[in-house]
Design a protein around this motif. Sequence first.
Motif, PDB file in Angstrom:
ATOM      1  N   GLN A 230      13.863 -13.485 -32.809  1.00 40.01           N
ATOM      2  CA  GLN A 230      14.654 -14.174 -31.786  1.00 40.01           C
ATOM      3  C   GLN A 230      15.990 -13.487 -31.555  1.00 40.01           C
ATOM      4  O   GLN A 230      16.483 -13.465 -30.427  1.00 40.01           O
ATOM      5  N   THR A 231      16.573 -12.935 -32.610  1.00 35.72           N
ATOM      6  CA  THR A 231      17.816 -12.195 -32.373  1.00 35.72           C
ATOM      7  C   THR A 231      17.523 -10.953 -31.535  1.00 35.72           C
ATOM      8  O   THR A 231      18.323 -10.576 -30.687  1.00 35.72           O
ATOM      9  N   ARG A 234      17.392 -11.942 -27.998  1.00 37.68           N
ATOM     10  CA  ARG A 234      18.737 -12.109 -27.424  1.00 37.68           C
ATOM     11  C   ARG A 234      19.357 -10.764 -27.086  1.00 37.68           C
ATOM     12  O   ARG A 234      20.015 -10.610 -26.066  1.00 37.68           O
ATOM     13  N   ILE A 235      19.148  -9.816 -27.965  1.00 37.16           N
ATOM     14  CA  ILE A 235      19.727  -8.495 -27.717  1.00 37.16           C
ATOM     15  C   ILE A 235      19.075  -7.865 -26.492  1.00 37.16           C
ATOM     16  O   ILE A 235      19.746  -7.290 -25.639  1.00 37.16           O
ATOM     17  N   GLU A 237      17.789  -9.356 -23.968  1.00 42.60           N
ATOM     18  CA  GLU A 237      18.221  -9.988 -22.737  1.00 42.60           C
ATOM     19  C   GLU A 237      19.676  -9.692 -22.444  1.00 42.60           C
ATOM     20  O   GLU A 237      20.077  -9.606 -21.291  1.00 42.60           O
ATOM     21  N   SER A 238      20.443  -9.502 -23.515  1.00 40.86           N
ATOM     22  CA  SER A 238      21.853  -9.209 -23.268  1.00 40.86           C
ATOM     23  C   SER A 238      22.019  -7.773 -22.790  1.00 40.86           C
ATOM     24  O   SER A 238      22.988  -7.452 -22.116  1.00 40.86           O
ATOM     25  N   SER A 257       6.673 -13.476 -29.351  1.00 41.19           N
ATOM     26  CA  SER A 257       7.716 -14.263 -28.699  1.00 41.19           C
ATOM     27  C   SER A 257       7.580 -14.158 -27.184  1.00 41.19           C
ATOM     28  O   SER A 257       7.149 -13.141 -26.656  1.00 41.19           O
ATOM     29  N   THR A 258       7.950 -15.217 -26.523  1.00 40.13           N
ATOM     30  CA  THR A 258       7.963 -15.199 -25.067  1.00 40.13           C
ATOM     31  C   THR A 258       9.107 -16.057 -24.572  1.00 40.13           C
ATOM     32  O   THR A 258       9.470 -17.035 -25.198  1.00 40.13           O
ATOM     33  N   THR A 259       9.675 -15.663 -23.457  1.00 43.90           N
ATOM     34  CA  THR A 259      10.653 -16.539 -22.823  1.00 43.90           C
ATOM     35  C   THR A 259      10.140 -16.958 -21.446  1.00 43.90           C
ATOM     36  O   THR A 259      10.869 -17.529 -20.664  1.00 43.90           O
ATOM     37  N   LEU A 260       8.884 -16.641 -21.199  1.00 46.84           N
ATOM     38  CA  LEU A 260       8.284 -16.977 -19.916  1.00 46.84           C
ATOM     39  C   LEU A 260       7.646 -18.356 -19.951  1.00 46.84           C
ATOM     40  O   LEU A 260       7.390 -18.903 -21.028  1.00 46.84           O
TER      41      LEU A 260
ATOM     42  N   ILE B 395      27.433  -9.812 -28.946  1.00 41.30           N
ATOM     43  CA  ILE B 395      26.712 -10.545 -29.984  1.00 41.30           C
ATOM     44  C   ILE B 395      26.688  -9.771 -31.294  1.00 41.30           C
ATOM     45  O   ILE B 395      26.854 -10.352 -32.369  1.00 41.30           O
ATOM     46  N   ALA B 550      22.441 -17.555 -29.039  1.00 44.05           N
ATOM     47  CA  ALA B 550      22.370 -16.253 -29.714  1.00 44.05           C
ATOM     48  C   ALA B 550      23.290 -16.228 -30.925  1.00 44.05           C
ATOM     49  O   ALA B 550      22.940 -15.711 -31.991  1.00 44.05           O
ATOM     50  N   LEU B 553      21.940 -18.366 -33.667  1.00 42.85           N
ATOM     51  CA  LEU B 553      20.822 -17.642 -34.256  1.00 42.85           C
ATOM     52  C   LEU B 553      21.319 -16.626 -35.273  1.00 42.85           C
ATOM     53  O   LEU B 553      20.737 -16.458 -36.356  1.00 42.85           O
ATOM     54  N   GLU B 554      22.412 -15.972 -34.941  1.00 43.60           N
ATOM     55  CA  GLU B 554      22.981 -15.002 -35.881  1.00 43.60           C
ATOM     56  C   GLU B 554      23.449 -15.707 -37.147  1.00 43.60           C
ATOM     57  O   GLU B 554      23.310 -15.175 -38.246  1.00 43.60           O
ATOM     58  N   ALA B 585      10.024 -22.461 -23.601  1.00 44.85           N
ATOM     59  CA  ALA B 585       9.162 -21.545 -24.354  1.00 44.85           C
ATOM     60  C   ALA B 585       9.841 -21.164 -25.661  1.00 44.85           C
ATOM     61  O   ALA B 585       9.232 -21.206 -26.735  1.00 44.85           O
ATOM     62  N   GLU B 586      11.127 -20.813 -25.569  1.00 44.50           N
ATOM     63  CA  GLU B 586      11.854 -20.440 -26.777  1.00 44.50           C
ATOM     64  C   GLU B 586      11.967 -21.617 -27.721  1.00 44.50           C
ATOM     65  O   GLU B 586      11.777 -21.480 -28.925  1.00 44.50           O
ATOM     66  N   LEU B 589       8.966 -22.014 -29.712  1.00 42.93           N
ATOM     67  CA  LEU B 589       8.865 -21.010 -30.774  1.00 42.93           C
ATOM     68  C   LEU B 589       9.830 -21.308 -31.912  1.00 42.93           C
ATOM     69  O   LEU B 589       9.497 -21.151 -33.088  1.00 42.93           O
TER      70      LEU B 589
END
Lengths: 553, 713
Positions: A230-231, A234-235, A237-238, A257-260, B395, B550, B553-554, B585-586, B589
């Motif tokens: 998950q990190t 995030r990276i 997407e950032s 993983s999916t964000t869709l 981040i 984010a 999460l860290e 979705a996230e 998960l």
Amino acid sequence: MLEYSFSKPNSSRSPSLVTEDLRSFISKIYTVYSTNSASFMGLSSIGTASDGMQLCIFDLRRGQHEGQELDKILYFFPADLPFSTQLSVIGLSEGLITFTRIFSPEAACEVIEAERHSHVFYEAEPDIWMVMIVEKSKDSEAIWRIDALREVLKEIHSLFVMFHGSIRALLEREPGGGLTRAHLYPFIMDYLRDFLVGKKLQLPSFRDCLMERRSVQMLTVGREAAIEVQTLVRILESSAGNLPCFSLILFQDLLVSTTLSPEDTINLYKYAVLRLTPLALSSGAKSWSYLRKGNSSSHVSIGSTLLSTGSVSEQFYGSHDASPAGDNRYHVTRPLQHDKWFKGKDGFLITDIWGGDIGSLNVTTPTVWLHQTEERMYLCAYQYKSLTIILLIPLSSILNGDQGVSILKQQLLENASLKILKVEEKLSKGWGGENAYHVSGYRYLLVDGNRDISRASPPTKVTTLSKESLLALNRLREEVDAEKSRAKWDNPGREKDLEVCIRAKNNAWAVARITGGKELYMVLEKANETLLYASDAVEKFSNRYCSGTFSLD
Amino acid sequence: MAGKASSSQTSVGGLGSGAVSHVFIHYPPLRCNIPGSRGFYYDDGNKLLISPTSDQVFSWKTVPFSPNAAPNIDSITEGPICSIRFSLDEKLIAVQRSNTSIDFLHRETGEVFTHRCKSESESILGFFWTDCPSCDIVVVKISGLDLFAYDHASKSLALVETKKMNVSWYVYTHESRLVLLASGMQCKSFHGFQLSSAGIIRLPKFEMVMAKPEANSKPVLASEDVYIVTVYGRIYCLQVDRVAMVLHSYRFYRDAIIQQGSLPIYSSKVAVSVVDNVLLVHQVDAKVVILYDIFSDSRAPISAPLPVLLRGFSRSDSFTSRPSTKESESLQASDSNDNESIVYGDGWTFLAISASSSEIPSVLEFLQRRKLEANKAKQLCLAIMQTMILECRPITMVAKAMDVLVTSYAHSLKTGTYFKGIKTERTPSSVSNVSGSGQVIDVNTGRTDGLGKSLQRESAPRVNSVSASDTEDSSSLEPSKISSNDTQFDGGKVDIGAESCTTGNPLNASVSDQQESQLTSPAISPDEMYKFVFAPIEEEMIGEPSYLVAIILELFRSANLEKVKVHPNLFVLTIQLLARSEQYAELGLFVINKIIEPSKEVALQLLESGRQNFQIRKLGSDMMRQLSLHQDYVLLLVQDGYYLEALRYARKHKVTTIRPSLFLEAAFTSNDSQHLAAVLRFFSDFIPGFRSTSDFFTYYHILNEMNSSSVVA
């Protein structure tokens, strides 16, 4: 003779009541729509030329005047069938749809079971229908589950929409229909080639009853790895800055993983597994050198005896799959084309499907259309060892096209490559191999309908089951499918709990349990005689692997 | 005289928390008027400021420092005074009268005995008291060390051991328990001994580096140029090389001395001191102080040079004329008048300096190593963290910062400092001496271990001689196998020392500070992280939900690595954030992979957030069931209309607390007489006496009506 069964024209009426009327009704319709004098009885002989399978797509809103009947045909397989035959197939389907809509306007005909054929209907878009006709041959292998076949139709359509947008939109763009046909034809041909075994199309049969097509298989990861993943998300997407983007991460052929949205996830996951994952790439690698020699026409003609078009329809369908770079009227991309994706030196996957020259690495970035955002997105796929990462960025947010994409890729590498390394390592360590999800003694399929996820015994283990067991489960699944669709109509929005245990001829137990939208199918071959034993085995499995979801009492 | 003299105002660039000057002088200073004073001595063993006159000794405790404290006065016999030190139990005063004799005064009885060298050729260079088990006092002579034990009965010194070697001069600090003996033509060959409560360690002989100005001249190293400093429990020696204009540093291990590199100097006169584990190099001529944090690998100063401001002193030699006892605290003692003396305690605050530095993670690292003003450091860390998030810093940077804080907290948990700060003064000061019994000097064993040993040692007679007030950090020599870049320093020991004296700095403990100085560690627990970082900014960050996720999460990642539990509210917050931005979705998960750990609060939040998304609600109810929250789960089922499933579940898990009417009502609203009958039957069968309740009659009646109406229809 023909038998008709309607899955749900109206729950209270028995289909047998209408059979006689229906037959005459249909023949009337048929004569109206058919330009050809082929008799109603001739229907059963259609399949002979095409190895038992026909697939067509047609638009009910088109070709409603005499002499324009051909307009309604958007796709027909096999394409070398005479138009008269094609039209008679479509005419019958159209007639049935029109007829059954009288009783059930919301959901018309789903299936016709004839003596020698099954007709599977799927209304992909309003008034755009897909029909698959499969032959019930003497071959004992030709036993299937209707819903599994319908899933194939759904998959074709949703993948098509992901790449080309909806069929209706294409028809509106070019009312002549040529554009639509030019897109549909190569797309479905490329898709069907995945079902080719030797020279035979092998559609999902009872042997595949322990899998669920329109679902995603996920990798089970521990908390620590999940946090790392998950990190990474995030990276990723950032690194696209403030642009809204989506990502999908796969390990081997499993989703991590999916964000869709679920719908888009299923489609992209399917595409990744078909064409992008290391396994998909390596199966294509063999022909890579072959292709580089410029011998592309012979490469495409694998299985050409079956999938090539006849000269009659070549012009009708606009595009011919043997000439991808040819001077067609339409520029058609073929996203499902085989052996077209390669891993570049920088780890990104590249293809010339969308244009450009793979040799100079100057290729056009692929794009897909997302169901959720209704927006076209750039598709960037990156691969590191077993890890495949797909990043989707809206076309509208990148101003200078491919150049902007390559800048983004650069940023991605800078920001995330270390993390990717780490995640891959973590996942590899935790990965239990191909048989990771095998549970000895059980052959199972778990479907979480709420989240479109499934998990099953590995295929190599399923093959150890005897034919009787598989047939029994296939039968059981058909029952459950029927029960589910009945429940959906009787009581929409409510989930029904269901439990069925049957004992097959070979003394195996086939079990189905459905609760709270989750489904568990299971075959127990070396089981004890008593039902209690089977029930216990399911209970144990449920407690151990499904956190007690299926433990009913 | 101003109470607070800021030498420089360092601005705290955008990092909140008002700027603090880097140094200020405690006011009021200690004033004393002692007629006939012969100067000042600082006894670092007992942290005493001593001013002798011809027949009296005035002594002030500097811990805690109180400007109004009256001195203790002891009478001594008249005579010359070379140096003066109190024994560690403060029962004896030793006064070196000449290079051959030392007088010992018993403070209670007033008895005096004199220790003399055996031969005239032996010259005493100095002496110090020690808490070494085998001896009490060490006399340094040009021919070596004499170790004596004080015999209480005979009131005399008994020679325990002699270590023979040539000694030109020596340096010793009580903090390090280390004595360095210089010998050779250039005085650059050194023998070293550590005489601690764990025993005597002889260090290997080593040479210091000295640059040659010309081919033939050989500079001689002076004792003023060698400093023993203790930083983070490690012992270093700093040596001024006047020719090369550098400050060499050496680190001491049990079996080796390893040079650590050099720092540049910009003044021929240099003084070195350590405050709160930060090395201060006073460049006297350049009138600046340069600060280094030796712990980090970088040799760069932690801030720009700070000006030295000497106020009100006519003589500027307060740095250069080090008291003979070679104290290494930043104490300024100077006699301005004949007899009147003013002593200032100065408190160094590094917080502002660090806040102005740009590398935020390393700043946090630095702050987390602060022992003095731990509370301020902690507040500043929290403020920095919060500001970083509010400013949406990258981040990766925030992740690093998070790692620093969580690691530091985990470390403080291991060593026990975190809880020590919370429970104040739990242990009496006598337990302070925990140096491992017999083991090596490196007492880097676990906390419980250390305590166990200390209890054992308490019963040993030797301990009684250890002064209760001697609680400062005792330093340790690690085996050199542990390379110098090894980050685990001897935290346990240092911290235990710090416990009973609350702060390490003798001159800093002003009364007002004491309360907050109870915190011995600036470590931040996950609970505090939530309360002081995330909770306050939750509202402001609504616009950036995915950024905040984010960051959270860290935090999860760091916490998971260090096996630290995070605050449960963070899980709830994560769900809210993800649901708000519709990242279902996230969220799915997160829940399935247990990134969000299951709990009742989490389940309830999932149900709440699941109002917009059926799948999420499902995850919530699944979690309820998996957590065996049977009653809540049954209620939930009934609410959602699954009353039959609820009944079955209730029967299986023996949930009897829910009123039958709830189920009956649900069955009634579903308008299914069969179901209603089934529910009625269920309660009639399983609840004794249900048939005589009003519920039964009400719904029985309803059921009959339903049936009759359906027949009619």
